[in-house]
Motif scaffolding. Structure first.
Motif, PDB file in Angstrom:
ATOM      1  N   LEU B   9      11.522  60.030   3.707  1.00 37.57           N
ATOM      2  CA  LEU B   9      11.232  61.188   4.559  1.00 37.57           C
ATOM      3  C   LEU B   9       9.822  61.679   4.292  1.00 37.57           C
ATOM      4  CD1 LEU B   9      14.462  63.360   4.367  1.00 37.57           C
ATOM      5  CD2 LEU B   9      13.550  62.208   6.390  1.00 37.57           C
ATOM      6  N   GLN B  17      20.692  66.115   2.659  1.00 34.31           N
ATOM      7  CA  GLN B  17      21.454  65.206   1.791  1.00 34.31           C
ATOM      8  C   GLN B  17      20.837  65.153   0.398  1.00 34.31           C
ATOM      9  OE1 GLN B  17      23.173  61.643   4.244  1.00 34.31           O
ATOM     10  NE2 GLN B  17      21.165  62.110   5.068  1.00 34.31           N
ATOM     11  N   LYS B  40      15.777  55.081   2.320  1.00 29.49           N
ATOM     12  CA  LYS B  40      16.510  53.841   2.591  1.00 29.49           C
ATOM     13  C   LYS B  40      15.676  52.645   2.142  1.00 29.49           C
ATOM     14  CE  LYS B  40      18.613  55.503   6.898  1.00 29.49           C
ATOM     15  NZ  LYS B  40      17.778  56.249   7.829  1.00 29.49           N
ATOM     16  N   LEU B  65      11.730  50.041  14.586  1.00 32.43           N
ATOM     17  CA  LEU B  65      13.163  50.313  14.428  1.00 32.43           C
ATOM     18  C   LEU B  65      13.556  50.943  13.091  1.00 32.43           C
ATOM     19  CD1 LEU B  65      16.098  49.999  15.511  1.00 32.43           C
ATOM     20  CD2 LEU B  65      16.129  47.744  14.450  1.00 32.43           C
ATOM     21  N   LEU B  66      13.068  50.370  11.987  1.00 30.35           N
ATOM     22  CA  LEU B  66      13.621  50.769  10.694  1.00 30.35           C
ATOM     23  C   LEU B  66      13.318  52.214  10.336  1.00 30.35           C
ATOM     24  CD1 LEU B  66      12.824  47.528   8.648  1.00 30.35           C
ATOM     25  CD2 LEU B  66      14.877  48.086   9.946  1.00 30.35           C
ATOM     26  N   ALA B  67      12.164  52.705  10.767  1.00 30.00           N
ATOM     27  CA  ALA B  67      11.805  54.094  10.476  1.00 30.00           C
ATOM     28  C   ALA B  67      11.632  54.867  11.779  1.00 30.00           C
ATOM     29  CB  ALA B  67      10.511  54.143   9.678  1.00 30.00           C
ATOM     30  N   ASN B  68      11.958  56.123  11.744  1.00 33.09           N
ATOM     31  CA  ASN B  68      11.605  57.016  12.850  1.00 33.09           C
ATOM     32  C   ASN B  68      10.357  57.756  12.384  1.00 33.09           C
ATOM     33  OD1 ASN B  68      11.243  59.212  14.555  1.00 33.09           O
ATOM     34  ND2 ASN B  68      13.421  59.393  14.981  1.00 33.09           N
TER      35      ASN B  68
END
Lengths: 220, 80
Positions: B9, B17, B40, B65-68
């Protein structure tokens, strides 16, 4: 008036959406499968709620990169109305058709209850059937409804009158109590609450009905 | 060739979380935990034998895809 409801593996609110639209218009929407590359010519495209791809990776992330999303982006660009509810909102954000992202609820719990929403703008084909500032009831059912965006985008959303709905009592930690936003051209609405679940007295209320009546009449 | 993509993040993005994990660590008696941020890790095997090319390809995967990238940063490493 023609409409389409897009179904992904893991969508689960498409039947409610189809029933709501059929009840209001008398016409059954076409359901479109995620792997399709083209959409039939319709006036309203709806991405319903659910858990597309089991929320794997991030809610809406995988669905947002499916073939049908290219077709939705093209239709939206032409000015066709697009409504994304709950997972549909998450998918629209992941696809970049709406700004921001829906993160895990601040309280970490899945929230399934009725909330109150304030209608913040009537300048859209989705919200013109409400009075500005009206408080309406709507169910919510989500684990990832915590809307986040950077300060600059938030200022833009506010400055351009693109916040469609705010929570009266914020259930999920969304920035600025945001429950739903409009695209720059105002023809895409993404929202976490489920207006399709309050469209007739048997549902316990009809506060969701004006949204569909307005969206569907705009193009009738 | 094996690669690892790490997604974290961005600073300033609220991580409920991570906060919950931080609280749980405290409850287990681990003192001195300043903060926890959850991320992740993706271990990916690629067929390419050209490390530079593979890295470019993996960067594209991460960005697409893997990260926003609205909320997340990513880092690509070639492991072997």
């Amino acid at each position: 008036m023609k409409s389409a409801v897009v179904v992904f593996p893991g969508s689960n609110r498409e039947r409610d959406m189809v029933a709501a639209i059929e009840k209001i218009t008398g016409h059954r929407p076409v359901t479109v499968w995620h792997g399709d590359h083209d959409l039939p010519k319709v006036d309203l495209i709806v991405i319903p709620g659910g858990f597309s791809y089991g929320d794997y990776l991030r809610s809406g992330a995988i669905a947002a990169r499916e073939p049908i999303m290219g077709a939705i982006a093209r239709e939206a660009e032409r000015g066709v109305a697009v409504l994304g509810v709950c997972n549909g909102f998450q998918i629209l954000c992941e696809a970049g058709l709406l700004p921001g992202v829906l993160m895990r609820n601040a309280g970490l719990k899945f929230i399934c209850k009725e909330v109150e929403l304030r209608v913040e703008t009537t300048a859209s084909q989705f919200t013109k059937g409400y009075a500005k500032g009206a408080v309406i009831r709507s169910p919510v059912a989500h684990g990832d409804g915590n809307y986040r965006t950077d300060d600059e985008t938030l200022a833009r959303l506010k400055g351009e009158d693109r916040v469609a709905f705010r929570y009266v009592a914020n259930p999920n930690g969304s920035v600025d109590d945001i429950a739903g936003i409009l695209s720059e051209k105002r023809n895409i609405l993404g929202m976490m609450p489920h207006p399709e679940n309050l469209i007739e007295p048997l549902n316990g209320g009809t506060d969701g009905r004006p949204l569909f009546e307005a969206a569907l009449s705009a193009v009738a | 060739m094996k690669a690892r993509v790490t997604v974290t993040l961005k600073n300033g993005v609220l991580d409920p979380q991570g906060k919950a994990i931080e609280g749980a660590l405290g409850a287990l008696g681990f003192a001195g935990v300043g903060s926890v941020r959850q991320g992740k890790v993706f271990d990916i095997e690629v067929e390419s034998t050209d490390a530079a090319k593979a890295k470019t390809e993996l960067e594209a995967m991460a960005a697409k895809l893997l990260a926003n990238t609205v909320i997340e940063n990513y880092r690509v490493e070639i492991v072997d």
